[in-house]
Scaffold this motif. Structure first.
Motif, PDB file in Angstrom:
ATOM      1  N   ASP A  22      -9.959   4.076   4.539  1.00  0.00           N
ATOM      2  CA  ASP A  22      -9.828   4.680   3.218  1.00  0.00           C
ATOM      3  C   ASP A  22      -8.884   5.880   3.260  1.00  0.00           C
ATOM      4  N   ALA A  23      -8.926   6.653   4.339  1.00  0.00           N
ATOM      5  CA  ALA A  23      -8.029   7.796   4.474  1.00  0.00           C
ATOM      6  C   ALA A  23      -6.584   7.335   4.614  1.00  0.00           C
ATOM      7  N   LEU A  24      -6.384   6.244   5.368  1.00  0.00           N
ATOM      8  CA  LEU A  24      -5.030   5.706   5.530  1.00  0.00           C
ATOM      9  C   LEU A  24      -4.489   5.204   4.203  1.00  0.00           C
ATOM     10  N   ARG A  25      -5.341   4.538   3.417  1.00  0.00           N
ATOM     11  CA  ARG A  25      -4.897   4.066   2.106  1.00  0.00           C
ATOM     12  C   ARG A  25      -4.521   5.240   1.209  1.00  0.00           C
ATOM     13  N   ASN A  26      -5.308   6.299   1.238  1.00  0.00           N
ATOM     14  CA  ASN A  26      -4.989   7.488   0.437  1.00  0.00           C
ATOM     15  C   ASN A  26      -3.645   8.078   0.851  1.00  0.00           C
ATOM     16  N   ARG A  27      -3.431   8.165   2.160  1.00  0.00           N
ATOM     17  CA  ARG A  27      -2.175   8.722   2.665  1.00  0.00           C
ATOM     18  C   ARG A  27      -0.991   7.880   2.203  1.00  0.00           C
ATOM     19  N   GLU A  28      -1.125   6.562   2.306  1.00  0.00           N
ATOM     20  CA  GLU A  28      -0.042   5.676   1.896  1.00  0.00           C
ATOM     21  C   GLU A  28       0.205   5.772   0.394  1.00  0.00           C
ATOM     22  N   ARG A  29      -0.877   5.900  -0.388  1.00  0.00           N
ATOM     23  CA  ARG A  29      -0.718   6.034  -1.839  1.00  0.00           C
ATOM     24  C   ARG A  29      -0.008   7.339  -2.190  1.00  0.00           C
ATOM     25  N   ILE A  30      -0.328   8.404  -1.464  1.00  0.00           N
ATOM     26  CA  ILE A  30       0.307   9.699  -1.726  1.00  0.00           C
ATOM     27  C   ILE A  30       1.798   9.626  -1.426  1.00  0.00           C
ATOM     28  N   VAL A  31       2.149   9.043  -0.291  1.00  0.00           N
ATOM     29  CA  VAL A  31       3.564   8.932   0.080  1.00  0.00           C
ATOM     30  C   VAL A  31       4.309   8.065  -0.939  1.00  0.00           C
ATOM     31  N   ARG A  63      -5.238  17.728   2.306  1.00  0.00           N
ATOM     32  CA  ARG A  63      -5.838  17.382   3.590  1.00  0.00           C
ATOM     33  C   ARG A  63      -4.867  16.584   4.453  1.00  0.00           C
ATOM     34  N   HIS A  64      -4.000  15.824   3.789  1.00  0.00           N
ATOM     35  CA  HIS A  64      -3.038  15.009   4.523  1.00  0.00           C
ATOM     36  C   HIS A  64      -1.723  15.736   4.767  1.00  0.00           C
ATOM     37  N   PHE A  65      -1.302  16.549   3.811  1.00  0.00           N
ATOM     38  CA  PHE A  65       0.002  17.201   3.902  1.00  0.00           C
ATOM     39  C   PHE A  65      -0.159  18.674   3.562  1.00  0.00           C
ATOM     40  N   ALA A  66       0.199  19.530   4.514  1.00  0.00           N
ATOM     41  CA  ALA A  66      -0.044  20.966   4.356  1.00  0.00           C
ATOM     42  C   ALA A  66       0.768  21.574   3.225  1.00  0.00           C
ATOM     43  N   ASP A  67       1.978  21.054   2.993  1.00  0.00           N
ATOM     44  CA  ASP A  67       2.831  21.627   1.964  1.00  0.00           C
ATOM     45  C   ASP A  67       3.869  20.592   1.530  1.00  0.00           C
ATOM     46  N   ARG A  68       4.722  20.998   0.599  1.00  0.00           N
ATOM     47  CA  ARG A  68       5.723  20.085   0.048  1.00  0.00           C
ATOM     48  C   ARG A  68       6.684  19.580   1.126  1.00  0.00           C
ATOM     49  N   LEU A  69       7.108  20.464   2.020  1.00  0.00           N
ATOM     50  CA  LEU A  69       8.073  20.065   3.039  1.00  0.00           C
ATOM     51  C   LEU A  69       7.509  18.998   3.968  1.00  0.00           C
TER      52      LEU A  69
END
Length: 220
Positions: A22-31, A63-69
């Motif tokens: 589920d965390a991997l799916r969230n990460r992929e959806r965010i990207v 939680r997945h990405f600390a900031d925009r960069l």
């Protein structure tokens, strides 16, 4: 180290287990959402909008990405990786070498690689090992497609990977916020015209020299 990386460490120091499904799916959806919104509105699109498009909360995004960069870094990696995948698949699955090149060029539109240049802002480390590796893989994959078309006598010989990629980049870069609903229709039409100009025998001599991906890098 990002928060997600710190939380992932268990057992042997430095080793990270895979993210839960589920965390991997969230990460992929965010990207994916970040790529979509940054192409549409530019790299400064609010992170709240990216989270909304991804169907996750702001806390999940951070939680997945600390900031925009950091997010831009991973979007760039994803675009380069998927574009390389397209080139490798076209070469492996098409029996005609120029058709493989044609398929790759049209498929690259779907990856919106025209968004790469604006994403590589001054704050992004262009020499990060991951980005260098991704660029090398992309260049090798595209060169393999071009090389096969060149060896078959169908592709003019005065081109290099950079020439192809800069043309695709320019042709797949819509104006931010333009909301042109017929964008893909025009792009595929213009790409077809461009591809016709790549075929051998060449009808003119190109000025300058063939370009590599390294030639296209912006340097201070």
């Amino acid at each position: 180290m990002t928060a997600v990386a710190a939380c992932a460490k268990t057992g042997t120091e430095g080793q990270q287990p895979r993210l839960r499904a589920d965390a991997l799916r969230n990460r992929e959806r965010i990207v994916a959402a970040a790529r979509e919104t940054m192409v549409e509105f530019g790299p400064e699109v609010p992170l709240d909008e990216i989270a909304r498009r991804a169907g996750v909360g702001n806390a999940t995004l951070y939680r997945h990405f600390a900031d925009r960069l950091e997010l831009i870094h991973h979007v760039t990696l994803a675009v380069m990786s998927r574009t390389a995948d397209r080139a490798e698949s076209a070469l492996a699955e098409e029996s005609d070498a120029f058709q493989a090149l044609r398929r790759f060029v049209h498929a690259a539109v779907e990856e919106r690689i025209g968004a790469l240049c604006p994403l590589l802002s001054d704050g992004v480390d262009r020499d990060h090992p991951d980005l260098l590796a991704a660029r090398q893989r992309l260049e090798a994959a595209v060169e393999a497609v071009m090389g096969a078309a060149r060896d078959s006598g169908q592709l003019r010989t005065d081109l290099a990977v950079g020439d192809l990629m800069v043309a695709i980049t320019q042709l797949t870069r819509p104006l931010p916020g333009s909301n042109c609903t017929k964008f893909d229709q025009f792009v595929h039409r213009h790409l077809q015209l461009f591809l016709d100009g790549l075929q051998a025998p060449a009808r003119s001599e190109l000025p300058g020299s063939a370009a590599t991906l390294d030639d296209l890098r912006c340097r201070p």
